[in-house]
Write a protein that holds these residues in place. Structure first.
Motif, mmCIF file in Angstrom:
data_model
loop_
_atom_site.group_PDB
_atom_site.id
_atom_site.type_symbol
_atom_site.label_atom_id
_atom_site.label_comp_id
_atom_site.label_asym_id
_atom_site.label_seq_id
_atom_site.Cartn_x
_atom_site.Cartn_y
_atom_site.Cartn_z
ATOM 1 N N SER A 16 0.828 -1.218 0.000
ATOM 2 C CA SER A 16 0.000 0.000 0.000
ATOM 3 C C SER A 16 0.856 1.259 0.000
ATOM 4 C CB SER A 16 -0.964 0.000 1.190
ATOM 5 O OG SER A 16 -0.282 0.270 2.390
ATOM 6 N N GLY A 17 2.069 1.167 0.550
ATOM 7 C CA GLY A 17 2.968 2.330 0.547
ATOM 8 C C GLY A 17 3.314 2.758 -0.873
ATOM 9 N N TYR A 45 0.824 5.284 -2.121
ATOM 10 C CA TYR A 45 1.046 6.654 -1.644
ATOM 11 C C TYR A 45 2.278 7.263 -2.313
ATOM 12 C CZ TYR A 45 -2.571 5.692 1.729
ATOM 13 O OH TYR A 45 -3.785 5.378 2.301
ATOM 14 N N ARG A 46 3.282 6.426 -2.553
ATOM 15 C CA ARG A 46 4.496 6.918 -3.211
ATOM 16 C C ARG A 46 4.201 7.320 -4.668
ATOM 17 N NH1 ARG A 46 9.682 5.486 -0.969
ATOM 18 N NH2 ARG A 46 9.433 4.599 1.095
ATOM 19 N N VAL A 76 6.421 11.952 0.796
ATOM 20 C CA VAL A 76 5.294 11.013 0.830
ATOM 21 C C VAL A 76 4.440 11.091 2.103
ATOM 22 C CG1 VAL A 76 6.702 9.026 1.605
ATOM 23 C CG2 VAL A 76 4.592 8.609 0.378
ATOM 24 N N SER A 77 5.058 11.336 3.247
ATOM 25 C CA SER A 77 4.251 11.366 4.469
ATOM 26 C C SER A 77 3.307 12.564 4.483
ATOM 27 C CB SER A 77 5.144 11.380 5.710
ATOM 28 O OG SER A 77 5.692 10.087 5.880
ATOM 29 N N ALA A 104 0.509 11.591 2.138
ATOM 30 C CA ALA A 104 -0.324 10.529 2.721
ATOM 31 C C ALA A 104 -1.166 11.028 3.901
ATOM 32 C CB ALA A 104 0.546 9.359 3.155
ATOM 33 N N ARG A 148 -6.057 9.851 1.267
ATOM 34 C CA ARG A 148 -6.310 8.613 2.021
ATOM 35 C C ARG A 148 -7.616 7.964 1.564
ATOM 36 N NH1 ARG A 148 -2.233 7.832 4.972
ATOM 37 N NH2 ARG A 148 -2.962 5.716 5.291
ATOM 38 N N GLY A 178 1.447 -1.775 5.348
ATOM 39 C CA GLY A 178 1.283 -0.323 5.355
ATOM 40 C C GLY A 178 1.326 0.240 6.758
ATOM 41 N N ARG A 179 0.452 1.231 7.005
ATOM 42 C CA ARG A 179 0.428 1.871 8.320
ATOM 43 C C ARG A 179 -0.939 1.748 8.999
ATOM 44 N NH1 ARG A 179 4.465 2.210 5.954
ATOM 45 N NH2 ARG A 179 6.237 3.622 6.194
ATOM 46 N N ASP A 180 -1.994 1.653 8.192
ATOM 47 C CA ASP A 180 -3.364 1.658 8.738
ATOM 48 C C ASP A 180 -4.175 0.494 8.190
ATOM 49 O OD1 ASP A 180 -3.384 2.460 6.107
ATOM 50 O OD2 ASP A 180 -5.046 3.869 6.359
ATOM 51 N N ARG A 209 9.305 10.620 8.915
ATOM 52 C CA ARG A 209 8.130 9.882 8.431
ATOM 53 C C ARG A 209 7.383 9.207 9.576
ATOM 54 N NH1 ARG A 209 8.503 5.873 4.268
ATOM 55 N NH2 ARG A 209 10.730 5.556 4.453
ATOM 56 N N ASP A 222 3.613 10.100 10.196
ATOM 57 C CA ASP A 222 2.684 8.972 10.002
ATOM 58 C C ASP A 222 1.899 8.642 11.278
ATOM 59 O OD1 ASP A 222 3.699 8.809 7.458
ATOM 60 O OD2 ASP A 222 4.969 7.063 7.834
ATOM 61 N N ARG A 236 -0.590 12.152 12.285
ATOM 62 C CA ARG A 236 -1.584 12.781 11.404
ATOM 63 C C ARG A 236 -2.991 12.523 11.944
ATOM 64 N NH1 ARG A 236 -0.028 8.393 7.165
ATOM 65 N NH2 ARG A 236 -1.333 6.718 7.923
HETATM 66 O O1 DC Z 1 5.757 1.570 3.339
HETATM 67 P P1 DC Z 1 6.445 2.755 2.679
HETATM 68 O O2 DC Z 1 7.649 3.233 3.441
HETATM 69 O O3 DC Z 1 6.734 2.524 1.236
HETATM 70 O O4 DC Z 1 5.352 3.919 2.752
HETATM 71 C C1 DC Z 1 5.640 5.211 2.294
HETATM 72 C C2 DC Z 1 4.824 6.232 3.064
HETATM 73 O O5 DC Z 1 3.439 6.099 2.715
HETATM 74 C C3 DC Z 1 4.892 6.144 4.575
HETATM 75 O O6 DC Z 1 5.886 6.987 5.121
HETATM 76 C C4 DC Z 1 3.522 6.568 5.017
HETATM 77 C C5 DC Z 1 2.625 6.328 3.846
HETATM 78 N N1 DC Z 1 1.719 5.192 4.036
HETATM 79 C C6 DC Z 1 0.545 5.427 4.711
HETATM 80 O O7 DC Z 1 0.319 6.532 5.187
HETATM 81 N N2 DC Z 1 -0.367 4.439 4.841
HETATM 82 C C7 DC Z 1 -0.139 3.228 4.335
HETATM 83 N N3 DC Z 1 -1.068 2.277 4.455
HETATM 84 C C8 DC Z 1 1.081 2.944 3.682
HETATM 85 C C9 DC Z 1 2.001 3.948 3.560
#
Ligand code: DC
Length: 230
Positions: free
Chosen positions: A34-35, A38-39, A100-101, A104, A110, A130-132, A181, A185, A188
């Motif tokens: 998923s990152g 966002y990238r 990217v942060s 995102a 989102r 990912g993150r969420d 980041r 992340d 936010r």
């Molecule tokens: O996993 P990554 O480092 O490639 O992700 C890049 C950026 O994308 C990370 O710093 C925050 C954002 N991201 C996000 O907010 N939610 C996700 N599900 C995946 C990535």
């Protein structure tokens, strides 16, 4: 066999994608990064100099973005296409990592990404990192991991990876980027990085990749068995 959804969230550079790819291969599941979405959005915004403070500009830009994943036989991994262009390698650049942060953290961005991620999980049989993912995208996933590792280890790993592509990168630059980041992340407003209550924490500071895979694979096989009672 009923398939499940496995989510892997965690801090930047703690090996989420490495584990996700290995698990996907072992289980015959599809890995989704998923990152990368966002990238790729960030790359588009940089190219089009989209003002993040302008809801109108952001919305219009998103209307012009199509993201797809395509399996590359040569690299044996799924690669991301931005409006048909393979940008898998370009999006790993520091220029994208620095922005990217911020991108995102934008609500419209989102919503755009999460909506597509949810659709990708309809048929199950996926591992998304990912993150969420365990909190917002698939709150009812059968198995959730939350990964972490000491910052020094994470910096070292990411530095090695980036140095191979660009020997001009410095360790300070990598460290600052990771810390920035992680801060953005997890602070936010919209779906910040959080450990889901039902996530299994995996701290790999002192684990080899083999130990980590063995541990996670055992848990995953167990979760799949639980989803398929005899
Ligand atoms: O996993 P990554 O480092 O490639 O992700 C890049 C950026 O994308 C990370 O710093 C925050 C954002 N991201 C996000 O907010 N939610 C996700 N599900 C995946 C990535």
């Amino acid at each position: 066999m009923k398939k499940v959804i496995i989510t892997i969230d965690g801090w930047s550079s703690c090996g989420k994608s490495t584990l996700a790819k290995q698990l996907a291969k072992q289980l015959g599941y599809v890995y989704i990064d998923s990152g990368a979405m966002y990238r790729a959005i960030t790359l588009y915004f940089l190219r089009q100099t989209v003002d993040l403070n302008s809801k109108k500009e952001v919305t219009k830009a998103l209307e012009n973005i199509t993201l797809e994943f395509e399996y590359n036989e040569k690299s044996q991994q799924s690669e991301i296409l931005l409006n048909g262009e393979n940008v898998e390698y370009m999006i790993r650049d520091m220029i994208v990592a620095e922005k990217v942060s911020d991108v995102a953290a934008v609500k419209e961005v989102r919503e755009f990404a999460v909506d597509q991620q949810k659709k990708m999980g309809k048929k199950k049989g996926i591992i998304m990192d990912g993150r969420d993912i365990g909190t917002t995208v698939f709150p009812r996933a059968e198995l959730k991991f939350f990964m972490t590792a000491d910052i020094a280890i994470r910096v070292e790993r990411r530095f090695k990876e980036m140095y191979e592509k660009n020997p001009n990168v410095s360790i300070e630059e990598v460290k600052n980027n990771l810390e920035m980041r992680d801060y953005i992340d997890s602070n936010r407003e919209v779906s910040p990085l959080r450990q889901a209550k039902d996530a299994i924490v995996l701290d790999n500071t002192n684990l080899t990749m083999e130990q980590q895979l063995k541990y996670a694979l055992g848990i995953a096989q167990n979760a799949i068995e639980m989803a398929n009672p005899a």
